[in-house]
Each structure stands twice: as structure tokens, then as C-alpha cells.
Design a protein around this motif. Sequence first.
Motif, PDB file in Angstrom:
ATOM      1  N   ASP A  33       0.816  -1.214   0.000  1.00  0.00           N
ATOM      2  CA  ASP A  33       0.000   0.000   0.000  1.00  0.00           C
ATOM      3  C   ASP A  33       0.850   1.264   0.000  1.00  0.00           C
ATOM      4  OD1 ASP A  33      -2.313  -1.524   0.114  1.00  0.00           O
ATOM      5  OD2 ASP A  33      -2.287  -1.599   2.311  1.00  0.00           O
ATOM      6  N   HIS A  34       2.149   1.130  -0.203  1.00  0.00           N
ATOM      7  CA  HIS A  34       3.052   2.269  -0.100  1.00  0.00           C
ATOM      8  C   HIS A  34       3.636   2.622  -1.465  1.00  0.00           C
ATOM      9  CE1 HIS A  34       3.082   2.093   4.337  1.00  0.00           C
ATOM     10  NE2 HIS A  34       2.931   0.794   4.137  1.00  0.00           N
ATOM     11  N   GLU A  35       3.871   3.910  -1.652  1.00  0.00           N
ATOM     12  CA  GLU A  35       4.426   4.399  -2.911  1.00  0.00           C
ATOM     13  C   GLU A  35       5.829   4.942  -2.692  1.00  0.00           C
ATOM     14  OE1 GLU A  35       2.074   6.498  -6.208  1.00  0.00           O
ATOM     15  OE2 GLU A  35       3.146   8.159  -5.237  1.00  0.00           O
ATOM     16  N   GLY A  36       6.733   4.544  -3.574  1.00  0.00           N
ATOM     17  CA  GLY A  36       8.111   5.010  -3.490  1.00  0.00           C
ATOM     18  C   GLY A  36       8.518   5.770  -4.733  1.00  0.00           C
ATOM     19  N   THR A  37       9.621   6.484  -4.622  1.00  0.00           N
ATOM     20  CA  THR A  37      10.153   7.252  -5.746  1.00  0.00           C
ATOM     21  C   THR A  37      11.662   7.087  -5.799  1.00  0.00           C
ATOM     22  OG1 THR A  37       8.406   8.908  -5.478  1.00  0.00           O
ATOM     23  CG2 THR A  37      10.299   9.529  -6.820  1.00  0.00           C
ATOM     24  N   THR A  38      12.190   6.861  -6.988  1.00  0.00           N
ATOM     25  CA  THR A  38      13.624   6.713  -7.188  1.00  0.00           C
ATOM     26  C   THR A  38      14.054   7.567  -8.376  1.00  0.00           C
ATOM     27  OG1 THR A  38      13.738   4.479  -6.266  1.00  0.00           O
ATOM     28  CG2 THR A  38      15.464   5.100  -7.808  1.00  0.00           C
ATOM     29  N   PHE A  39      15.182   8.238  -8.238  1.00  0.00           N
ATOM     30  CA  PHE A  39      15.750   9.045  -9.314  1.00  0.00           C
ATOM     31  C   PHE A  39      16.940   8.307  -9.920  1.00  0.00           C
ATOM     32  CE2 PHE A  39      12.976  12.132  -7.917  1.00  0.00           C
ATOM     33  CZ  PHE A  39      13.149  13.373  -8.515  1.00  0.00           C
ATOM     34  N   LEU A  40      16.949   8.218 -11.242  1.00  0.00           N
ATOM     35  CA  LEU A  40      18.031   7.530 -11.944  1.00  0.00           C
ATOM     36  C   LEU A  40      18.615   8.429 -13.022  1.00  0.00           C
ATOM     37  CD1 LEU A  40      16.385   4.017 -12.467  1.00  0.00           C
ATOM     38  CD2 LEU A  40      17.972   4.693 -10.666  1.00  0.00           C
ATOM     39  N   LYS A  41      19.920   8.441 -13.103  1.00  0.00           N
ATOM     40  CA  LYS A  41      20.605   9.128 -14.198  1.00  0.00           C
ATOM     41  C   LYS A  41      20.775   8.140 -15.339  1.00  0.00           C
ATOM     42  CE  LYS A  41      24.790  11.747 -15.317  1.00  0.00           C
ATOM     43  NZ  LYS A  41      26.078  12.291 -14.776  1.00  0.00           N
ATOM     44  N   VAL A  42      20.332   8.526 -16.541  1.00  0.00           N
ATOM     45  CA  VAL A  42      20.383   7.620 -17.698  1.00  0.00           C
ATOM     46  C   VAL A  42      21.254   8.255 -18.778  1.00  0.00           C
ATOM     47  CG1 VAL A  42      18.249   6.358 -17.292  1.00  0.00           C
ATOM     48  CG2 VAL A  42      18.137   8.588 -18.388  1.00  0.00           C
ATOM     49  N   THR A  43      22.217   7.472 -19.254  1.00  0.00           N
ATOM     50  CA  THR A  43      23.194   7.993 -20.211  1.00  0.00           C
ATOM     51  C   THR A  43      23.443   6.959 -21.299  1.00  0.00           C
ATOM     52  OG1 THR A  43      24.269   9.111 -18.360  1.00  0.00           O
ATOM     53  CG2 THR A  43      25.478   9.030 -20.444  1.00  0.00           C
ATOM     54  N   PRO A  44      23.357   7.333 -22.596  1.00  0.00           N
ATOM     55  CA  PRO A  44      23.691   6.377 -23.664  1.00  0.00           C
ATOM     56  C   PRO A  44      25.184   6.047 -23.650  1.00  0.00           C
ATOM     57  CG  PRO A  44      23.271   8.566 -24.570  1.00  0.00           C
ATOM     58  CD  PRO A  44      22.911   8.630 -23.122  1.00  0.00           C
ATOM     59  N   THR A  45      25.506   4.802 -23.922  1.00  0.00           N
ATOM     60  CA  THR A  45      26.901   4.358 -23.923  1.00  0.00           C
ATOM     61  C   THR A  45      27.394   4.153 -25.348  1.00  0.00           C
ATOM     62  OG1 THR A  45      26.264   2.028 -23.760  1.00  0.00           O
ATOM     63  CG2 THR A  45      26.573   3.242 -21.690  1.00  0.00           C
ATOM     64  N   SER A  46      28.703   4.055 -25.491  1.00  0.00           N
ATOM     65  CA  SER A  46      29.297   3.921 -26.824  1.00  0.00           C
ATOM     66  C   SER A  46      28.989   2.575 -27.464  1.00  0.00           C
ATOM     67  CB  SER A  46      30.815   4.108 -26.721  1.00  0.00           C
ATOM     68  OG  SER A  46      31.365   3.164 -25.806  1.00  0.00           O
ATOM     69  N   ASN A  47      28.643   1.580 -26.648  1.00  0.00           N
ATOM     70  CA  ASN A  47      28.352   0.245 -27.209  1.00  0.00           C
ATOM     71  C   ASN A  47      26.869   0.036 -27.487  1.00  0.00           C
ATOM     72  OD1 ASN A  47      27.346   0.037 -24.662  1.00  0.00           O
ATOM     73  ND2 ASN A  47      28.607  -1.720 -24.049  1.00  0.00           N
ATOM     74  N   GLY A  48      26.096   1.111 -27.455  1.00  0.00           N
ATOM     75  CA  GLY A  48      24.686   1.021 -27.795  1.00  0.00           C
ATOM     76  C   GLY A  48      23.758   0.762 -26.633  1.00  0.00           C
ATOM     77  N   GLY A  49      24.274   0.725 -25.416  1.00  0.00           N
ATOM     78  CA  GLY A  49      23.440   0.485 -24.257  1.00  0.00           C
ATOM     79  C   GLY A  49      23.026   1.773 -23.562  1.00  0.00           C
ATOM     80  N   ILE A  50      22.337   1.616 -22.449  1.00  0.00           N
ATOM     81  CA  ILE A  50      21.940   2.748 -21.609  1.00  0.00           C
ATOM     82  C   ILE A  50      22.486   2.486 -20.211  1.00  0.00           C
ATOM     83  CG2 ILE A  50      20.046   4.071 -20.602  1.00  0.00           C
ATOM     84  CD1 ILE A  50      20.171   4.460 -23.568  1.00  0.00           C
ATOM     85  N   ASP A  51      23.352   3.372 -19.745  1.00  0.00           N
ATOM     86  CA  ASP A  51      23.900   3.247 -18.394  1.00  0.00           C
ATOM     87  C   ASP A  51      22.918   3.885 -17.406  1.00  0.00           C
ATOM     88  OD1 ASP A  51      26.136   2.656 -16.530  1.00  0.00           O
ATOM     89  OD2 ASP A  51      26.144   4.830 -16.287  1.00  0.00           O
ATOM     90  N   VAL A  52      22.604   3.153 -16.339  1.00  0.00           N
ATOM     91  CA  VAL A  52      21.622   3.608 -15.355  1.00  0.00           C
ATOM     92  C   VAL A  52      22.286   3.698 -13.991  1.00  0.00           C
ATOM     93  CG1 VAL A  52      19.368   3.184 -14.316  1.00  0.00           C
ATOM     94  CG2 VAL A  52      19.805   2.448 -16.663  1.00  0.00           C
ATOM     95  N   ARG A  53      22.235   4.881 -13.381  1.00  0.00           N
ATOM     96  CA  ARG A  53      22.846   5.102 -12.069  1.00  0.00           C
ATOM     97  C   ARG A  53      21.866   5.836 -11.164  1.00  0.00           C
ATOM     98  NH1 ARG A  53      28.465   3.192 -11.796  1.00  0.00           N
ATOM     99  NH2 ARG A  53      28.823   2.530 -13.959  1.00  0.00           N
ATOM    100  N   ARG A  54      21.938   5.539  -9.882  1.00  0.00           N
ATOM    101  CA  ARG A  54      21.009   6.173  -8.952  1.00  0.00           C
ATOM    102  C   ARG A  54      21.515   7.554  -8.539  1.00  0.00           C
ATOM    103  NH1 ARG A  54      23.513   2.503  -5.220  1.00  0.00           N
ATOM    104  NH2 ARG A  54      24.527   3.616  -3.502  1.00  0.00           N
ATOM    105  N   LEU A  55      20.564   8.446  -8.284  1.00  0.00           N
ATOM    106  CA  LEU A  55      20.839   9.786  -7.784  1.00  0.00           C
ATOM    107  C   LEU A  55      20.265   9.929  -6.377  1.00  0.00           C
ATOM    108  CD1 LEU A  55      19.825  11.658 -11.035  1.00  0.00           C
ATOM    109  CD2 LEU A  55      22.155  11.594 -10.112  1.00  0.00           C
ATOM    110  N   ARG A  56      20.802  10.853  -5.625  1.00  0.00           N
ATOM    111  CA  ARG A  56      20.262  11.133  -4.296  1.00  0.00           C
ATOM    112  C   ARG A  56      19.054  12.045  -4.449  1.00  0.00           C
ATOM    113  NH1 ARG A  56      24.460  13.288  -2.176  1.00  0.00           N
ATOM    114  NH2 ARG A  56      25.299  11.459  -1.132  1.00  0.00           N
TER     115      ARG A  56
END
Length: 486
Positions: A229-252
Amino acid sequence: MIWADFSDFVSHSRQHFEEGLIRAGYEEVDGGWSGQVEHIAGRTEIIISLPPRFPFVPPKATPANVADVPWSWHRERNGALCLVADDDHDGLWWREAPAFLEHIAAWFESCHGDWKDDRPDLDLDRYFHAANDDRLYIYGDLEAYRGEFVRFGTAPNNAMVMKGRGTRPAKVSKHLRDQFGYVADLGTVDVPPRNWKDLLAHIDASGYLERKIRERLIGLLVLIYQRGDHEGTTFLKVTPTSNGGIDVRRLRSGADTPAARSARSGKDSVELGTRGIAVIGVGAVGSFVADMLIRAGVGRLTLIDDDVVMPGNLIRHLVGPEAVGRPKAEAVKDQLGRQYRLRDDQVEAMSQNALTSDVVFQVIQNHDLVINATADFAVTAFLHAAAQAAGKHVLSAALQNHGDTIRIDVLPPLAGARPLPASASPENHQEPTYYEAGCGSPISPTPPHTVIETAAVTVRHAIGLLLDEPVHPSGEIRQLKHTRNQ
């Protein structure tokens, strides 16, 4: 304990734990100790490792084959089992290997039982590595922004604050420091996502967001998700990578909403939000009483004091030097309003003498409780008589014997209880030794921490009276024992 004893304790704890593993059939391998855990579904090989800070932090247990165990909220990012909650550290119980192994077996029992009665910790961010951006991202109510592009601007103290809707312009000035993101709703998350592929299944089946990320129009994702019954929130930094992927990192990140600001006020904050209290005398004790009442969630506060803030007041008062020369009631009101972003009607300041019958009777009638923090005998007697006439009770708080005695009186006492006896002077009581020019009165040597302690005791009694759970029907006398170097 000297340092050698401390080192011996750590070494002995490690050796004792490892000996327990050996007796249980575990063998030392690269990275830890390998052994079998028996549970209702069979056996699972795990690796137990001791972190450098053992025994002050628990051991780690990781399946030898990470894929052998279902992923859930009870796994770490690296596959280790989440075994010990932050509130389960009593006595460093995991120093005993048999107890720790039993705990692992119980973990598997819960895993095969689909984690019934699971606690919905909102900790999705721990499944992503930290970004190299150490700023704090502050957000308000996100309900109106689900599925929307949002913009964050710079703020003091290395923070970024959500400004509202916004998309990154096609042409960007090199001086632009704003960040642009998208608010996505993950819905109910049974298994926490750990990478961009996992996130795609929840939020971007069409690939639209991924295109925007690759075009660098989105630099961060604001993820809303549900656990129970609880709602959470998360912030993520998303950056395209040179190999065609997406790098995902958490932010404060941190919520700046009324709910977030009141969540730590206590279990009674909602009920206290319907109550009104008047504090007569907002000097040292009264100013901190007012502060703690607002923190506790009291919905309406009236402050009454006809004095002004003097430079010498500051060491024991809530307000700072910017308030010197201002009426105390107004200064405390403004301090509370700024700090807690209160509505104008939540706190009223009355800069007038309390020894006015019409004021006192009106205040007693219009508030659920009146607190007298003047330490003035005349005001105390006046309020006592007025409360009796109105069929109500007031709470009177004072520091006596120059800070050696805390006295809290319920006036008149509840349910026919006897009044508190007179306060005796402790044996180590000392007379004041400092007189301030222009004041004409001796300066009490009461230390600031005693003032704050008195305010805390007062608020505890006040909340008890408001909730019909009084601490004591008459109040409390507390002698403070000071140890002084001879």
C-alpha cells in the motif's frame, strides 16, 4: 577496553565464527566459506564471507550460482541474500555461526512462501550503482507529472529542485545547468529492476523513452512505484553508452511534501493537527516548547509575550541574532514559519502582557490547552484561577533553583489529585554570580541543554493532556544532578 583488547575481540569473533562454520561442514574457498543450506525445497550451496568490519556488521551469504535463487526484494544488487534488517542488530547475534545459519534457512523458508507479510521497504535505488553526480534532487507532489517531462533547476546547498514541466531545448546554452527528465510509473513491482533492460519491461515497451535518452533530451528518470500500500520514488541518471546500451545510475533524491515533512512527527501527529495550544511566555523554555509542538504536528499555536529579544537571550533561545530587538512572540512565529513553511493562520503572535483577564479567559476558552512558560508566580496564580473558573486545566513549566530543578504543574490537578509539593533546593544549589547591567536582575546560570530538556518534558506532558493520556495527574518535579569537578 584498551586498543589491544579491542583487536583481540575482533580477532576472536572472526575465529569463533569460522570455527562454527567448520563444525557445520563448511570449507574455505576463494571469497569465503562454501557449504550447503537445507530447506523445504532441497539444498542450496552458498558462499559466506566476512566483511572487514565484522563482527559489527553481519556476514554476507551469496548463492554459489546466483541464478539458483529467485530474484526478489530480499536480494542485494550482487545477488547476496538480504538477511539482517537495520533494526535487527541487537547484541550482534550473528557472531554465532549456528544462529546465522539458522537465519539463512529461515530466509529460504520465507522465499518459498512468497514472502508473506513482507515489509514494504521502499529501497529500489539500492539496486543501481551510484552516479557521479552528488547533488540532491528535491521534488514535490508528483501526482500531476506522471508521464510528463520535467525540469530541475539549481538551488543552494548543492541541490536541484523540480521547477515543473519542461523539455530540453533544441539549442542549449553552455551556461545552462538545468536538468531534464521524465516521470514514469512502474506500477506494482514484485521483482526490483536492476538495469535498463529490466526497466524497459515496465515503462518503455515502444522504445520512445530510449530514443529520447539517446538524443540526450532526457538525462534522468523519476520512477514512481508501488510496494503493498506504499508508494516510493527513485531518481536515476540515464546515459547512452558507446556500445549502444543505456547506463543507469542512482541519484540522491528527497521529497519536499507535507507528508514527507510530517512523517517523522510521531504516530499522534494527525490527531495533534486538529488541536490548538497557546504558549504564554516564549523566552528560553517557551520558545523551544513552541518549536517542539509544531514539530509534533500541533495544528494551531498562539504565542503570547510582551518582551523583546535581547542579545543575552540568544544562547538559550530558539531565535538567532537577526531577531534582537524584535518582540519575542513575533520573532518565534517568524522562525517557525520559515523553518516549517507554515500557513499564516497556523501561528498567531500576541505581543502583550498575560496579566490581562480578558486576554487570558479568551485564550483559555479558544484553545485545547494553555502552557505557561513564564516562570512568573503572578502569571501562574492568575492562570490557575482562570482555569478553575473556566473548568479547564493549564500546564505550567518552570526551571527552579537556577536550573537544578524542572517543575511541571497541571493546574488544577486532574481528577481531584493532590498538587505537587514545594520544590526543595538540591544540596549542590549555587546562587547566581553574574548581574547584567541595564537589566537589574541576576542572570540564572541555567545551561542551554537544561532549557531544552525542560521544554521536552513539558511537551511530553502537553501531548499527554491533549490525547487524554496524561503522564501524571499533577505534573512532575525532576531534580537534575550535576557532577562538578572538585
